[in-house]
Design a protein around this motif. Sequence first.
Motif, PDB file in Angstrom:
ATOM      1  N   ASN A  34      36.339  54.678  40.937  1.00 30.93           N
ATOM      2  CA  ASN A  34      34.969  55.010  41.341  1.00 30.93           C
ATOM      3  C   ASN A  34      34.726  56.512  41.350  1.00 30.93           C
ATOM      4  O   ASN A  34      33.647  56.979  41.003  1.00 30.93           O
ATOM      5  N   THR A  35      35.744  57.266  41.743  1.00 27.81           N
ATOM      6  CA  THR A  35      35.615  58.724  41.824  1.00 27.81           C
ATOM      7  C   THR A  35      35.551  59.365  40.452  1.00 27.81           C
ATOM      8  O   THR A  35      34.776  60.300  40.218  1.00 27.81           O
ATOM      9  N   THR A  36      36.376  58.871  39.535  1.00 25.05           N
ATOM     10  CA  THR A  36      36.452  59.467  38.198  1.00 25.05           C
ATOM     11  C   THR A  36      35.396  58.930  37.245  1.00 25.05           C
ATOM     12  O   THR A  36      35.140  59.533  36.203  1.00 25.05           O
ATOM     13  N   GLY A  37      34.816  57.769  37.582  1.00 23.31           N
ATOM     14  CA  GLY A  37      33.822  57.176  36.688  1.00 23.31           C
ATOM     15  C   GLY A  37      34.422  56.515  35.468  1.00 23.31           C
ATOM     16  O   GLY A  37      33.710  56.235  34.493  1.00 23.31           O
ATOM     17  N   LEU A  38      35.725  56.244  35.500  1.00 20.55           N
ATOM     18  CA  LEU A  38      36.381  55.566  34.374  1.00 20.55           C
ATOM     19  C   LEU A  38      36.078  54.071  34.453  1.00 20.55           C
ATOM     20  O   LEU A  38      36.561  53.359  35.331  1.00 20.55           O
ATOM     21  N   ILE A  39      35.261  53.607  33.526  1.00 24.58           N
ATOM     22  CA  ILE A  39      34.807  52.208  33.567  1.00 24.58           C
ATOM     23  C   ILE A  39      35.914  51.247  33.160  1.00 24.58           C
ATOM     24  O   ILE A  39      36.094  50.187  33.749  1.00 24.58           O
ATOM     25  N   ASP A  40      36.670  51.620  32.129  1.00 22.02           N
ATOM     26  CA  ASP A  40      37.758  50.771  31.633  1.00 22.02           C
ATOM     27  C   ASP A  40      38.897  50.784  32.648  1.00 22.02           C
ATOM     28  O   ASP A  40      39.579  51.794  32.829  1.00 22.02           O
ATOM     29  N   SER A  41      39.118  49.659  33.325  1.00 21.54           N
ATOM     30  CA  SER A  41      40.133  49.599  34.378  1.00 21.54           C
ATOM     31  C   SER A  41      41.532  49.848  33.827  1.00 21.54           C
ATOM     32  O   SER A  41      42.391  50.412  34.513  1.00 21.54           O
ATOM     33  N   LYS A  80      51.814  47.435  50.817  1.00 25.30           N
ATOM     34  CA  LYS A  80      51.896  48.476  49.802  1.00 25.30           C
ATOM     35  C   LYS A  80      51.014  48.145  48.611  1.00 25.30           C
ATOM     36  O   LYS A  80      50.279  48.998  48.103  1.00 25.30           O
ATOM     37  N   GLU A  81      51.053  46.903  48.176  1.00 23.52           N
ATOM     38  CA  GLU A  81      50.222  46.477  47.042  1.00 23.52           C
ATOM     39  C   GLU A  81      48.740  46.574  47.387  1.00 23.52           C
ATOM     40  O   GLU A  81      47.917  46.956  46.542  1.00 23.52           O
ATOM     41  N   ALA A  82      48.395  46.255  48.634  1.00 24.01           N
ATOM     42  CA  ALA A  82      46.994  46.352  49.065  1.00 24.01           C
ATOM     43  C   ALA A  82      46.537  47.807  49.086  1.00 24.01           C
ATOM     44  O   ALA A  82      45.419  48.128  48.663  1.00 24.01           O
ATOM     45  N   CYS A  83      47.411  48.700  49.572  1.00 20.42           N
ATOM     46  CA  CYS A  83      47.093  50.135  49.592  1.00 20.42           C
ATOM     47  C   CYS A  83      46.894  50.680  48.184  1.00 20.42           C
ATOM     48  O   CYS A  83      45.960  51.456  47.923  1.00 20.42           O
ATOM     49  N   LEU A  84      47.788  50.276  47.274  1.00 19.42           N
ATOM     50  CA  LEU A  84      47.693  50.744  45.883  1.00 19.42           C
ATOM     51  C   LEU A  84      46.425  50.228  45.216  1.00 19.42           C
ATOM     52  O   LEU A  84      45.760  50.959  44.472  1.00 19.42           O
ATOM     53  N   ALA A  85      46.078  48.962  45.483  1.00 25.03           N
ATOM     54  CA  ALA A  85      44.871  48.385  44.884  1.00 25.03           C
ATOM     55  C   ALA A  85      43.630  49.145  45.354  1.00 25.03           C
ATOM     56  O   ALA A  85      42.721  49.434  44.559  1.00 25.03           O
ATOM     57  N   LYS A  86      43.609  49.477  46.651  1.00 27.32           N
ATOM     58  CA  LYS A  86      42.474  50.229  47.194  1.00 27.32           C
ATOM     59  C   LYS A  86      42.419  51.631  46.605  1.00 27.32           C
ATOM     60  O   LYS A  86      41.341  52.138  46.267  1.00 27.32           O
ATOM     61  N   ALA A  87      43.597  52.263  46.463  1.00 27.62           N
ATOM     62  CA  ALA A  87      43.659  53.614  45.888  1.00 27.62           C
ATOM     63  C   ALA A  87      43.208  53.604  44.434  1.00 27.62           C
ATOM     64  O   ALA A  87      42.496  54.508  43.981  1.00 27.62           O
ATOM     65  N   ARG A  88      43.623  52.580  43.686  1.00 27.86           N
ATOM     66  CA  ARG A  88      43.196  52.466  42.282  1.00 27.86           C
ATOM     67  C   ARG A  88      41.685  52.329  42.172  1.00 27.86           C
ATOM     68  O   ARG A  88      41.041  52.955  41.320  1.00 27.86           O
ATOM     69  N   GLU A  89      41.114  51.508  43.046  1.00 24.86           N
ATOM     70  CA  GLU A  89      39.665  51.300  43.020  1.00 24.86           C
ATOM     71  C   GLU A  89      38.920  52.591  43.372  1.00 24.86           C
ATOM     72  O   GLU A  89      37.930  52.953  42.731  1.00 24.86           O
ATOM     73  N   THR A  90      39.421  53.298  44.384  1.00 24.04           N
ATOM     74  CA  THR A  90      38.807  54.577  44.776  1.00 24.04           C
ATOM     75  C   THR A  90      38.885  55.582  43.634  1.00 24.04           C
ATOM     76  O   THR A  90      37.916  56.298  43.352  1.00 24.04           O
ATOM     77  N   PHE A  91      40.044  55.634  42.961  1.00 20.20           N
ATOM     78  CA  PHE A  91      40.227  56.549  41.833  1.00 20.20           C
ATOM     79  C   PHE A  91      39.238  56.216  40.718  1.00 20.20           C
ATOM     80  O   PHE A  91      38.612  57.105  40.138  1.00 20.20           O
TER      81      PHE A  91
END
Length: 352
Positions: free
Chosen positions: A20-27, A7-18
Amino acid sequence: DLTKLNKEACLAKARETFRNTTGLIDSRLSDIRFDMERRMSAGSGAAKVVQECMATAVSDQDKRRCITSEDARRAAALASGLNESEITDADLQRAIQDRAKQSIGEGMKGCIMNATTREEKRACAGRTEELKEVLAATNGKRLDEIKDSDIKKLVNRNNQDSALSALRACGRTDNKTFLRECKEDARRAIADASGEDVDGISDFKVERETTSARTRELARLMDSCMRDANSMSKTSECKGAAEELLKDLNTENFRGRLEHALEDAARAAVREAKEVCEDGDCADKVREAIARAKGKRVEDVTKLDEKGMLKKAARAATVEDARACKQARVANSSASCNGLYEKFLEFSGKKL
């Protein structure tokens, strides 16, 4: 079932995709925005389970229990990546309300896309009885409990969301020419969602619709972020994310007045808290909504704060219902509407 590690791995991947998609540089800001979006995605996860439950429910009460059932909570948790314990009954009510609004919007869009003339497009807004059936299938209410103005209100909110989505697609910019083009995109989005003529949609209406949707989104952002705000630094992060959201949406009249924007968000949050509150005493939920929207602790919300915000929410809800009723009665002079005086009293916490 997902293990905690998976679950944590899925969320981490989803966060990274989000990000990259939104262009929000500040994590940090990206994660706050991501958490809001995944809370809002819970509705799509729960909707199918709720509708299947309602199809076999015997009584009206059983249908409404479907919305807060453990199966619905489990489905919402799976869709959003949250733990079941993190999803409240109010979250489920809100999620189904969101799904109802989307279903109404999809019904309108399908009708408008199939229309070949201006008259046919305008007629789509008059399909109230059909849209009532869509709403009843989603929220479990009887058809005779749904007012014509309720349908108009959800259509309006969907139009507002469409306009804001068009505005968001532009990204942050200071280019005035580009901003004007963005507003034209928002105008066209309203026309596409409502069946209205583009030329008949005024600048005032574009601004009003986008402001309404933006205020609701800001309230949702603060609600999501402040749930985990157990320190001043976290509260500051939430307010910082709110400020960035306003800048990303090119809010011209913002100009750094964050507290004013959060005041409007609190009004929207209280309206929503009252709309999804199923029990008679909603005072705790109202105070919680005010606190989260304004970036405060619940214990710092005074009775005076609560009373003042209830009155503002009551006025806003009454104006929205009045506008929806007027629109409904333009198409049908005998259209059913909610009582405006009763609505004001309900939202302000007063009794008849």
